[in-house]
Design a protein around this motif. Sequence first.
Motif, PDB file in Angstrom:
ATOM      1  N   ASN A  82      75.890  13.500  21.628  1.00 58.77           N
ATOM      2  CA  ASN A  82      75.529  12.409  22.538  1.00 58.77           C
ATOM      3  C   ASN A  82      74.370  11.581  21.998  1.00 58.77           C
ATOM      4  OD1 ASN A  82      77.525  12.940  24.420  1.00 58.77           O
ATOM      5  ND2 ASN A  82      76.250  14.316  25.629  1.00 58.77           N
ATOM      6  N   LEU A  83      73.379  12.252  21.406  1.00 61.85           N
ATOM      7  CA  LEU A  83      72.260  11.497  20.823  1.00 61.85           C
ATOM      8  C   LEU A  83      72.711  10.690  19.621  1.00 61.85           C
ATOM      9  CD1 LEU A  83      69.395  14.120  21.128  1.00 61.85           C
ATOM     10  CD2 LEU A  83      69.512  11.896  22.277  1.00 61.85           C
ATOM     11  N   ALA A  84      73.600  11.253  18.809  1.00 60.28           N
ATOM     12  CA  ALA A  84      74.114  10.507  17.659  1.00 60.28           C
ATOM     13  C   ALA A  84      74.887   9.278  18.112  1.00 60.28           C
ATOM     14  CB  ALA A  84      74.998  11.406  16.802  1.00 60.28           C
ATOM     15  N   MET A  85      75.675   9.425  19.166  1.00 61.21           N
ATOM     16  CA  MET A  85      76.414   8.257  19.672  1.00 61.21           C
ATOM     17  C   MET A  85      75.466   7.214  20.247  1.00 61.21           C
ATOM     18  SD  MET A  85      80.010   9.746  21.217  1.00 61.21           S
ATOM     19  CE  MET A  85      79.398  11.244  21.994  1.00 61.21           C
ATOM     20  N   GLN A  86      74.415   7.640  20.933  1.00 63.04           N
ATOM     21  CA  GLN A  86      73.427   6.681  21.419  1.00 63.04           C
ATOM     22  C   GLN A  86      72.778   5.936  20.259  1.00 63.04           C
ATOM     23  OE1 GLN A  86      70.518   8.175  24.308  1.00 63.04           O
ATOM     24  NE2 GLN A  86      71.965   9.795  24.869  1.00 63.04           N
ATOM     25  N   ALA A  87      72.420   6.682  19.220  1.00 55.97           N
ATOM     26  CA  ALA A  87      71.796   6.056  18.051  1.00 55.97           C
ATOM     27  C   ALA A  87      72.749   5.058  17.400  1.00 55.97           C
ATOM     28  CB  ALA A  87      71.373   7.131  17.049  1.00 55.97           C
TER      29      ALA A  87
END
Length: 351
Positions: A82-87
């Motif tokens: 999820n953090l990678a997709m946000q980034a």
Amino acid sequence: MSKLRHGIIGCGLISTWHAYAINELSKTMPIQLVGAADVRLESARDFCAKYGVQAYETIEDMLNSDEIDSVSICTPSGFHANLAMQAAKHGKHIVVEKPMAITTEQLNALEDTCKQNHVILTSISQMRFLPNIQRARKAVQGGELGKMLCGDVYMKFYRSPEYYGQSNWRGTWKLDGGGALMNQGIHGIDQLLYIMGPVKSVYARCKTLARKIEVEDTASVVLEYESGALGVIQGTTSVYPGYPKIFDFNGELGTIKMEEKHFIEWKVKGKGTPSDIVFTRADPNGANRPDGNDMGEHIPQLNDFFCSILENRPPMIDVKEGRRPVDLILAIYESSRTGRLVDMKEFANRG
């Protein structure tokens, strides 16, 4: 842009590996560590004070900043995807610690998101960059051992009850994604795949025998590779006192045995040991410590990542490569859950 400006999300133990590698690379490359963020602001402030960089109030502040070009994601595993997709949606290039995601749905969504937002992602599989690992791959793939018969890895690690009790995410399906294989064993599994090649099918038994955790602390797996060779994976966090990873690569003409990244045996019928092969041993205490890996091993992969941005090319370990060990581990869990052999192509098609 005179320098690539990098930030770190998550300021736990592994973040120091990333900070060290970036600071070393910055001596010869146009890159700079500029800040970090953590859900616990005090952790971010302590980390940033150590490295002389900015502590962002929130992860969102970092991702919204025009002063950040790329990020390392060093949080618990369940937050990686999820953090990678946000980034990615903020246009940041991404280094994500292993595993890059913990479900097939997350893997697919992350791959799509990076493609849609034209960002580069690399998932940490630092062992592939080490000279001995590349030499073993060359020998196996190049036929130096003849037709391959077996490719095995034995990862009998030890993690104490206190290790799991130190946090509320370790040993959980939701945030650890798995146990001895998904967390501690994923680098060994990636190394095995890199050297032996793709797997055709798996049959597995995963059990929780010694620790009061949700996920497996003991696992045994039988593999069939696409080449026709067979293999074994054993992974534990339950075996005292813990031992270095052992790899066996057996062909019709010879055998290579490795202890972690070290060659401990190289025998080929009718030939002596190659002149470029040096026998050494691993640290016997590394298998029972979360910090048992060499901090410098992240440098080659992060060098490749930054070069891929500067040269506008894919990294050596992109999303498709980074997901290979995770896909295999998920298939292993499926086999253990159902008690059935899992065909990798059928498993991928279901995802």
